[in-house]
Design an enzyme around this catalytic site. Structure first.
Site, PDB file in Angstrom:
ATOM      1  N   ASP A   1      55.605  78.891  20.564  1.00 19.13           N
ATOM      2  CA  ASP A   1      55.629  80.829  20.612  1.00 19.13           C
ATOM      3  C   ASP A   1      54.000  81.457  20.281  1.00 19.13           C
ATOM      4  O   ASP A   1      54.088  82.655  20.510  1.00 19.13           O
ATOM      5  CB  ASP A   1      56.327  81.531  20.333  1.00 19.13           C
ATOM      6  CG  ASP A   1      57.042  81.423  18.648  1.00 19.13           C
ATOM      7  OD1 ASP A   1      57.083  80.347  18.268  1.00 19.13           O
ATOM      8  OD2 ASP A   1      57.528  82.350  17.512  1.00 19.13           O
ATOM      9  N   HIS A   2      52.926  80.437  20.163  1.00 21.83           N
ATOM     10  CA  HIS A   2      52.203  81.026  20.156  1.00 21.83           C
ATOM     11  C   HIS A   2      50.546  80.791  20.890  1.00 21.83           C
ATOM     12  O   HIS A   2      50.052  80.949  20.915  1.00 21.83           O
ATOM     13  CB  HIS A   2      51.236  81.175  18.597  1.00 21.83           C
ATOM     14  CG  HIS A   2      52.616  81.793  17.526  1.00 21.83           C
ATOM     15  ND1 HIS A   2      52.395  82.687  17.107  1.00 21.83           N
ATOM     16  CD2 HIS A   2      53.570  81.320  17.507  1.00 21.83           C
ATOM     17  CE1 HIS A   2      53.406  83.014  16.284  1.00 21.83           C
ATOM     18  NE2 HIS A   2      54.119  82.614  16.646  1.00 21.83           N
TER      19      HIS A   2
ATOM     20  N   HIS B   1      53.703  78.511   6.188  1.00 17.44           N
ATOM     21  CA  HIS B   1      54.071  78.368   7.124  1.00 17.44           C
ATOM     22  C   HIS B   1      54.231  76.573   8.311  1.00 17.44           C
ATOM     23  O   HIS B   1      55.264  75.920   8.582  1.00 17.44           O
ATOM     24  CB  HIS B   1      53.590  79.745   8.765  1.00 17.44           C
ATOM     25  CG  HIS B   1      54.666  80.016   9.000  1.00 17.44           C
ATOM     26  ND1 HIS B   1      56.288  79.443   9.707  1.00 17.44           N
ATOM     27  CD2 HIS B   1      54.471  79.879  10.530  1.00 17.44           C
ATOM     28  CE1 HIS B   1      56.532  80.404  11.181  1.00 17.44           C
ATOM     29  NE2 HIS B   1      55.772  80.152  11.465  1.00 17.44           N
TER      30      HIS B   1
ATOM     31  N   HIS C   1      53.059  76.450  17.123  1.00 15.69           N
ATOM     32  CA  HIS C   1      54.394  76.191  17.111  1.00 15.69           C
ATOM     33  C   HIS C   1      54.357  77.202  18.670  1.00 15.69           C
ATOM     34  O   HIS C   1      53.312  77.910  18.820  1.00 15.69           O
ATOM     35  CB  HIS C   1      55.081  77.525  16.536  1.00 15.69           C
ATOM     36  CG  HIS C   1      55.373  77.075  15.514  1.00 15.69           C
ATOM     37  ND1 HIS C   1      55.752  77.911  14.214  1.00 15.69           N
ATOM     38  CD2 HIS C   1      55.421  75.460  14.667  1.00 15.69           C
ATOM     39  CE1 HIS C   1      56.208  77.304  13.364  1.00 15.69           C
ATOM     40  NE2 HIS C   1      56.240  75.870  13.675  1.00 15.69           N
TER      41      HIS C   1
HETATM   42 ZN    ZN Z   1      56.364  82.455  16.288  1.00 14.07          ZN
HETATM   43 FE    FE Z   2      55.403  79.746  14.023  1.00 14.50          FE
END
Ligand code: ZN
Ligand code: FE
Length: 258
Positions: A58-59, A114, A56
């Site tokens: 944001d990582h 996830h 993702h």
């Molecule tokens: Zn995240």
């Molecule tokens: Fe995530």
């Protein structure tokens, strides 16, 4: 070694894992380059690896800018995230060992749910685990790519680590997770106590990271799916079935609309 927590974006955390003997460091989940590069400079370290828990944005948003500054920097993510993680050079699988300098040694734990390529990094010493968006403080990530069954077994595996293991996750969601936990399990005093501790820390502008697996076993409803009060709440909210996975699935979709 030392662990430096770096707040990023609105509620993300990246981490710097520093080998104090060599001043080399690994960056866990650089959400964005700015604050991570500032921390690297403040700590005076040389980054030799980026460890990504999942693909993702944001990582991994800071991967390229950081790798550009430190030539030869390894970028580690799960083998199944090939093509989804910017600059990836190491295609890890469950049980692989990763290291930086002399003091920063970790094992990769494959914990899909996830996302299908989600991993955690289990540090040897101090015993600490970096869980990305799989295990949160008193919560867990949404099951975007995996099934409830995968996510539940990933969480069970993580919470089977030694109870004193410290946990560092991808987001500061602790306070809101505990609000949900208190609705699911109103008679759990550990939830109330942890919520009080959390608001005291947050009022001082501190992060709640570095909590323990023991904290999770006591307060995380997503790994307390056999507790009668949790089962009853899940069923009241439309859950069918009473297996732990059924209860987990009901809690997860309840939390998604909470
Ligand atoms: Zn995240
Ligand atoms: Fe995530």
């Amino acid at each position: 070694m030392r662990i430096v927590t770096i707040p990023c974006r609105s509620d993300n955390y990246a981490y710097l894992l520093v080998c104090e003997e060599t001043q080399e460091a690994a960056v866990v989940d650089p959400s964005e380059a700015g604050p991570v590069l500032a921390a690297i400079e403040a700590e005076g370290v040389r980054v030799t690896a980026i460890w990504n828990t999942h693909h993702h944005f944001d990582h991994v948003g800071g991967n390229d800018a950081i790798a550009k500054k430190f030539s030869g920097c390894a970028i580690v993510a799960h083998e199944s995230d090939k093509g989804r993680v910017p600059g990836q050079t190491v295609f890890a699988k469950d049980g692989d060992a990763v290291a930086v300098g002399k003091e920063v040694r970790a094992t990769v734990i494959f914990n899909p749910g996830h996302t299908l390529g989600a991993i955690s990094f289990l540090l040897e010493s101090p015993a600490a685990v970096f869980t990305g968006d799989t295990l949160f403080a008193a919560g867990c990530g949404r099951t975007f790519e995996g099934t409830a069954e995968q996510m539940h077994s990933s969480l069970v595996r993580l919470t089977s680590l030694a109870p004193e293991t410290q946990v560092y996750c991808g987001h500061e969601y602790t306070a809101s997770n505990l609000v949900f936990a208190a609705v699911v399990e109103p008679s759990n005093k550990a939830v109330t106590e942890r919520a009080a501790k959390t608001s005291a820390l947050r009022e001082q502008g501190q992060s709640t990271m570095g909590f323990t697996i023991a904290d999770e076993l006591a307060t995380n409803v997503f790994v307390r799916c056999a507790e009668p009060e949790v089962v009853a709440s899940a069923q009241r909210e439309g859950g069918t079935g009473s297996s732990e996975v059924d209860v987990f699935g009901a809690l997860r979709s309840w939390k998604d609309r909470f």
